[in-house]
Design an enzyme around this catalytic site. Sequence first.
Site, PDB file in Angstrom:
ATOM      1  N   ASP A 223      13.503 -50.831 -32.045  1.00 40.40           N
ATOM      2  CA  ASP A 223      12.837 -50.666 -31.054  1.00 40.40           C
ATOM      3  C   ASP A 223      13.554 -50.953 -29.821  1.00 40.40           C
ATOM      4  O   ASP A 223      14.730 -51.210 -29.866  1.00 40.40           O
ATOM      5  CB  ASP A 223      11.677 -52.356 -31.252  1.00 40.40           C
ATOM      6  CG  ASP A 223      12.534 -53.466 -31.441  1.00 40.40           C
ATOM      7  OD1 ASP A 223      13.776 -53.552 -31.604  1.00 40.40           O
ATOM      8  OD2 ASP A 223      11.782 -54.572 -31.156  1.00 40.40           O
TER       9      ASP A 223
ATOM     10  N   TYR B 255      15.257 -52.256 -26.247  1.00 41.72           N
ATOM     11  CA  TYR B 255      16.051 -53.455 -25.651  1.00 41.72           C
ATOM     12  C   TYR B 255      15.154 -54.234 -24.974  1.00 41.72           C
ATOM     13  O   TYR B 255      14.130 -53.898 -24.433  1.00 41.72           O
ATOM     14  CB  TYR B 255      17.081 -53.012 -24.696  1.00 41.72           C
ATOM     15  CG  TYR B 255      18.293 -51.948 -25.188  1.00 41.72           C
ATOM     16  CD1 TYR B 255      19.067 -52.551 -26.030  1.00 41.72           C
ATOM     17  CD2 TYR B 255      18.572 -50.775 -24.666  1.00 41.72           C
ATOM     18  CE1 TYR B 255      20.240 -51.481 -26.848  1.00 41.72           C
ATOM     19  CE2 TYR B 255      19.652 -50.044 -25.250  1.00 41.72           C
ATOM     20  CZ  TYR B 255      20.382 -50.445 -26.243  1.00 41.72           C
ATOM     21  OH  TYR B 255      21.290 -49.693 -26.659  1.00 41.72           O
TER      22      TYR B 255
ATOM     23  N   PHE C 226      18.666 -46.282 -27.810  1.00 48.63           N
ATOM     24  CA  PHE C 226      19.863 -46.696 -27.649  1.00 48.63           C
ATOM     25  C   PHE C 226      20.401 -46.537 -26.103  1.00 48.63           C
ATOM     26  O   PHE C 226      21.405 -47.149 -25.712  1.00 48.63           O
ATOM     27  CB  PHE C 226      21.057 -45.977 -28.185  1.00 48.63           C
ATOM     28  CG  PHE C 226      20.827 -46.075 -29.879  1.00 48.63           C
ATOM     29  CD1 PHE C 226      21.301 -47.367 -30.296  1.00 48.63           C
ATOM     30  CD2 PHE C 226      20.276 -45.303 -30.797  1.00 48.63           C
ATOM     31  CE1 PHE C 226      21.058 -47.479 -31.800  1.00 48.63           C
ATOM     32  CE2 PHE C 226      19.998 -45.626 -32.099  1.00 48.63           C
ATOM     33  CZ  PHE C 226      20.523 -46.858 -32.555  1.00 48.63           C
TER      34      PHE C 226
ATOM     35  N   HIS D 224      24.232 -49.197 -39.217  1.00 52.01           N
ATOM     36  CA  HIS D 224      23.795 -49.153 -37.860  1.00 52.01           C
ATOM     37  C   HIS D 224      25.205 -49.345 -36.778  1.00 52.01           C
ATOM     38  O   HIS D 224      26.143 -50.214 -37.144  1.00 52.01           O
ATOM     39  CB  HIS D 224      22.816 -50.218 -37.598  1.00 52.01           C
ATOM     40  CG  HIS D 224      22.160 -50.222 -36.366  1.00 52.01           C
ATOM     41  ND1 HIS D 224      22.670 -50.974 -35.183  1.00 52.01           N
ATOM     42  CD2 HIS D 224      20.870 -49.782 -36.004  1.00 52.01           C
ATOM     43  CE1 HIS D 224      21.701 -50.622 -34.243  1.00 52.01           C
ATOM     44  NE2 HIS D 224      20.657 -49.899 -34.660  1.00 52.01           N
TER      45      HIS D 224
END
Length: 215
Positions: free
Chosen positions: A59, A61, A72, A182
């Site tokens: 989701d 920031y 990202f 991740h």
Amino acid sequence: MDWFDVIDLEKQKDYYKSLEKEINKRYETTTVFPQKENIFNAFSLTKLDNLKVVILGQDPYHGAGQAQGLAFSTPSNIKNPPSMQNILKEINDDLQKPSICIDGDLTFWAKQGVLLLNTVLTVEEAKAASHKNLGWEVFTDNIIKYISQNCENIIFLLWGTPAIKKSSLIDKNKHHILTSVHPSPLSSYRGFFGCKHFSQTNDILKSLNKEAIIW
């Protein structure tokens, strides 16, 4: 068809009408990121007919000024978050040169055909995963299925367990899937560093006679 034709089809479905009502209410009553006009920024920047790569995030920031509707990515004037720092480190190690997006703004990737898609497209300030299970997952799953069914030779970069689970939506006979842990500081040393996804992606693109991505 372009993205907004695809999105319009989703908007006609009951789940989306409920989602839209709830999201609108939350924008009115809480601080939500990204700004409303940037929710579909990834689709505005990465044209469907130029799609080469899909990178799945979770989701947005949840800090002020960070989210810009691209997984990202952050605006160039914002300090790179830890996951972004690790992505840039892997690019530098993999390609033996720094990323063209060293400031963390990945707009240039998006314009080259990299869809930077979060599985949930909004979030409340300072509350990670606060918009989970409102319906965004249905929407983004349907986008992934649409790509799987209607495109060919798309390269999916799936980082972390939630993203890797989405591989069940993708036709592996038509597309390319690269998986890793991740890039967050919690897991990056368990296999994100050294995954070489950026050079591997470009090797696949070259084998398809497509232009490589300038990472």
